[in-house]
Enzyme design. Structure first.
Site, PDB file in Angstrom:
ATOM      1  N   GLU A   1      -3.277  -9.822 -12.722  1.00 29.95           N
ATOM      2  CA  GLU A   1      -4.071  -9.920 -11.485  1.00 29.95           C
ATOM      3  C   GLU A   1      -5.545 -10.180 -11.774  1.00 29.95           C
ATOM      4  OE1 GLU A   1      -3.509  -7.150  -8.202  1.00 29.95           O
ATOM      5  OE2 GLU A   1      -1.842  -6.248  -9.294  1.00 29.95           O
TER       6      GLU A   1
ATOM      7  N   GLU B   1      -9.072   0.994  -8.337  1.00 33.16           N
ATOM      8  CA  GLU B   1      -7.729   0.912  -8.917  1.00 33.16           C
ATOM      9  C   GLU B   1      -7.419  -0.564  -9.013  1.00 33.16           C
ATOM     10  OE1 GLU B   1      -4.674  -0.079  -9.759  1.00 33.16           O
ATOM     11  OE2 GLU B   1      -3.529   0.804  -8.096  1.00 33.16           O
TER      12      GLU B   1
ATOM     13  N   HIS C   1       0.829  -1.215   0.000  1.00 34.35           N
ATOM     14  CA  HIS C   1       0.000   0.000   0.000  1.00 34.35           C
ATOM     15  C   HIS C   1       0.858   1.257   0.000  1.00 34.35           C
ATOM     16  CE1 HIS C   1      -3.775  -2.091   0.198  1.00 34.35           C
ATOM     17  NE2 HIS C   1      -3.159  -2.964   0.971  1.00 34.35           N
TER      18      HIS C   1
ATOM     19  N   ASP D   1       3.169   6.082  -5.382  1.00 34.22           N
ATOM     20  CA  ASP D   1       3.153   6.193  -6.852  1.00 34.22           C
ATOM     21  C   ASP D   1       2.279   7.409  -7.170  1.00 34.22           C
ATOM     22  OD1 ASP D   1       2.618   6.042  -9.550  1.00 34.22           O
ATOM     23  OD2 ASP D   1       2.357   3.868  -9.558  1.00 34.22           O
TER      24      ASP D   1
ATOM     25  N   GLU E   1     -17.703 -10.037  -4.494  1.00 38.24           N
ATOM     26  CA  GLU E   1     -18.761 -10.968  -4.908  1.00 38.24           C
ATOM     27  C   GLU E   1     -19.657 -11.389  -3.746  1.00 38.24           C
ATOM     28  OE1 GLU E   1     -15.494 -11.348  -5.277  1.00 38.24           O
ATOM     29  OE2 GLU E   1     -14.832 -13.426  -5.014  1.00 38.24           O
TER      30      GLU E   1
ATOM     31  N   SER F   1     -10.763  -1.305  -1.842  1.00 41.27           N
ATOM     32  CA  SER F   1     -10.416   0.047  -1.374  1.00 41.27           C
ATOM     33  C   SER F   1      -9.038   0.134  -0.731  1.00 41.27           C
ATOM     34  CB  SER F   1     -11.460   0.531  -0.363  1.00 41.27           C
ATOM     35  OG  SER F   1     -11.438  -0.306   0.790  1.00 41.27           O
ATOM     36  N   GLY F   2      -8.453  -0.996  -0.329  1.00 38.12           N
ATOM     37  CA  GLY F   2      -7.137  -0.943   0.333  1.00 38.12           C
ATOM     38  C   GLY F   2      -7.224  -0.093   1.575  1.00 38.12           C
TER      39      GLY F   2
END
Lengths: 365, 365
Positions: free
Chosen positions: B131, B122, B20, B26, B104, B54-55
């Site tokens: 991925e 993202e 993260h 980045d 899901e 959402s991290g």
């Protein structure tokens, strides 16, 4: 993992071209061997040389070029096959004999001369001892080296110096204070946990060293090792007691930064008959693939002047994997009995191979 | 590995602060989302927003700050716990609801509004699709997005351009020509083998692009993807046929370098009601953690002018691990039947997670 598995993994890791490329491209490393051999050609001329863990055979080739009568290049990984081809390709097969086996399996049929004049080996790991390859070199010395034979490198010095880790903390911890305008500072705890507990293998800037005297920049020498005499037993549990750093109360102390870790590095010496050549992995010297090894402290030590820090470094071979060391930094409490500590930091060393692979990652530019 | 194991590993990999940190640091990545959301606040004001994966919750926070009525931050890894804390710490818990589950498994009790106005996510991987997280976003779109709802990013372009890999070859292959005066060139074969067969995830310098026309530097656009309409089926086996590069015979062709690989990159667009924001991962643009992905050729293509190169790129989800793609570059022989090839390069994509860990390795300076 059994010892056999560990060793198999260990030797497998050296059948990797990237690892050899990395080591060969490490110029301070390879050039120190080249210079040590070339500038002391008198020690090689017409001599019998043993190269322990020859890899591609580069050190054996240096020795052959320096006039050796015979060089035994012992390589336990499958790199021995390439080594053999490279020796032949460079027309040195009349001088260099590649022994595709582990050092402990070399017998008198392999080295008919019975003894050798000089042992060359690049066995050093992170913080000098990681990988424990020196044990194989010591065993080779005790079995094969003539009395008064030469060891290259001949000795090493181990250094320990307090360091300020502000650049790392800034990047990995304080970063969370303000993330695009949001307060992520609750992540500082987990980020700190990641830093503490494992030694850091990375370059320390000379400016990060927290030194006692204005003039002192080379760090504190804490132990010397003479490779002509050191024993395997001495390497099992290396304890260096009563390492003292004084920060007197004076004008200069005001500018001192907090201590957040202790940095370990080594300097190797090739003491030949003609010239002593040095291989330094110290902060500020040209970077090597050994970088430096830093043991982070669980808390900062703030300096105001007048402090005296006494610590004890233990480097103990891991019982489960003797190729690794457990590094422990203690701060003995002087008021209590010897042996008790008021702050105890225990950090396990990391696997060498992963490090190599990380290092290997390169940019195309 | 079963699909369940693969997914467990996948979600585990995102419960890693380093990953993260890397993504947040980045700047082209994170700032493009920040700008896209802030500069199109009209699309967020009083709207229902769904953030897929959402991290730490950074995108959800941008959306909340832009005036969203409600943001659902869905996170399938244990990062959801931190996300919840960070949302609360930033006093956004009245707007952002963290759903600690995989997309899901989100049901109508989780999102009582039944539908959302905009999906932010993202999800992009190396060469855009690595991925395969886009699949989860598509499924979320089909189930939760209102008709004419907005996708952020809204579309992407995929580029492919021949590249000269001389810097890599110089460093990794030609290095063996002269190693401290010795001929190690027999190692060039093994070194080349290591380069061929796996795509390279690394930065390509703009100067390495081999371009057709003097003016053209942006590379060839080979496919566009509209995230409002693309289907999961379309992502299973992406074939892009008849990609043509012409190198006319002229003065300029003399200066052209050999082609040693084909470089893939993507540009994402956030087409809001007020402004379109771009996130480019092209060579020459500010570096992102996606770098570029280059498929190396087994042999060089020498250019003299007058050449026309026609190729076909296939990106196929790996049957054993749908989170990976097999990238295949074909050069169909025009004289033969369609489907046959005269040169067939098949390269498997690499594991994402290792890459992140490599990237993570940082210097203290």
């Amino acid at each position: 993992m059994s010892t056999m598995d560990i060793d198999t993994d260990y030797f497998d890791s050296y059948f990797d071209l990237n690892v050899h490329e990395l080591m060969l491209k490490d110029k301070p490393r390879t050039l120190s061997y080249k210079n040590a051999i070339e500038l002391n050609s008198i020690d090689f001329k017409d001599k019998i040389v043993l190269d322990v863990g020859s890899g591609t055979g580069i050190l054996s080739m240096f020795a052959a070029k320096a006039g050796a009568k015979r060089v035994y290049a012992v390589e336990g990984s499958l790199m021995a096959g390439y080594c053999e081809l490279l020796v032949r390709e460079n027309h040195l097969h009349n001088i260099i004999t590649v022994l595709s086996k582990r050092m402990e399996n070399v017998d008198s049929e392999d080295i008919p001369e019975g003894k050798v004049d000089i042992i060359i080996s690049e066995w050093m790991g992170f913080y000098l001892f990681h990988e424990s390859m020196l044990n194989s070199v010591i065993e080779a010395r005790d079995r094969w080296l003539k009395p008064n034979g030469i060891m290259f490198p001949s000795r090493a010095e181990l250094y320990l110096q307090p360091v300020n880790m502000e650049p790392l903390y800034q990047s990995k911890v304080n970063f969370w204070n303000d993330v695009y305008g949001f307060d992520f500072s609750i992540l500082k705890g987990p980020a700190l946990e990641r830093i503490h507990g494992v030694p850091l293998t990375d370059y320390i800037d000379k400016k990060q060293l927290v030194t006692e005297d204005e003039g002192q920049v080379t760090g504190k020498l804490i132990r010397e090792f003479n490779f002509s005499t050191v024993t395997c037993e001495e390497l099992e549990d290396i304890v260096i007691d009563h390492i003292k750093y004084s920060f007197p109360l004076n004008e200069r102390t005001k500018g001192l930064k907090a201590i957040q870790g202790f940095c370990i590095w080594f300097i190797c010496y090739f003491e030949g008959s003609q010239k002593t050549v040095t291989l330094s992995t110290a902060p500020g010297d040209p970077e090597t693939h050994w970088k430096q090894t830093t043991i982070p402290l669980p808390g900062d030590i703030q300096l105001q002047g007048g402090e005296e820090i006494i610590c004890r470094l233990q480097m103990k071979q891991d019982e489960d994997n003797s190729r690794r060391y457990v590094l422990t930094l203690d701060f003995p409490d002087e008021d209590e009995e010897e042996g008790t500590t008021n702050q105890d930091i225990q950090v396990h060393s990391i696997e060498n191979i992963d490090e190599y692979q990380d290092i290997e990652e390169e940019k195309i530019e």
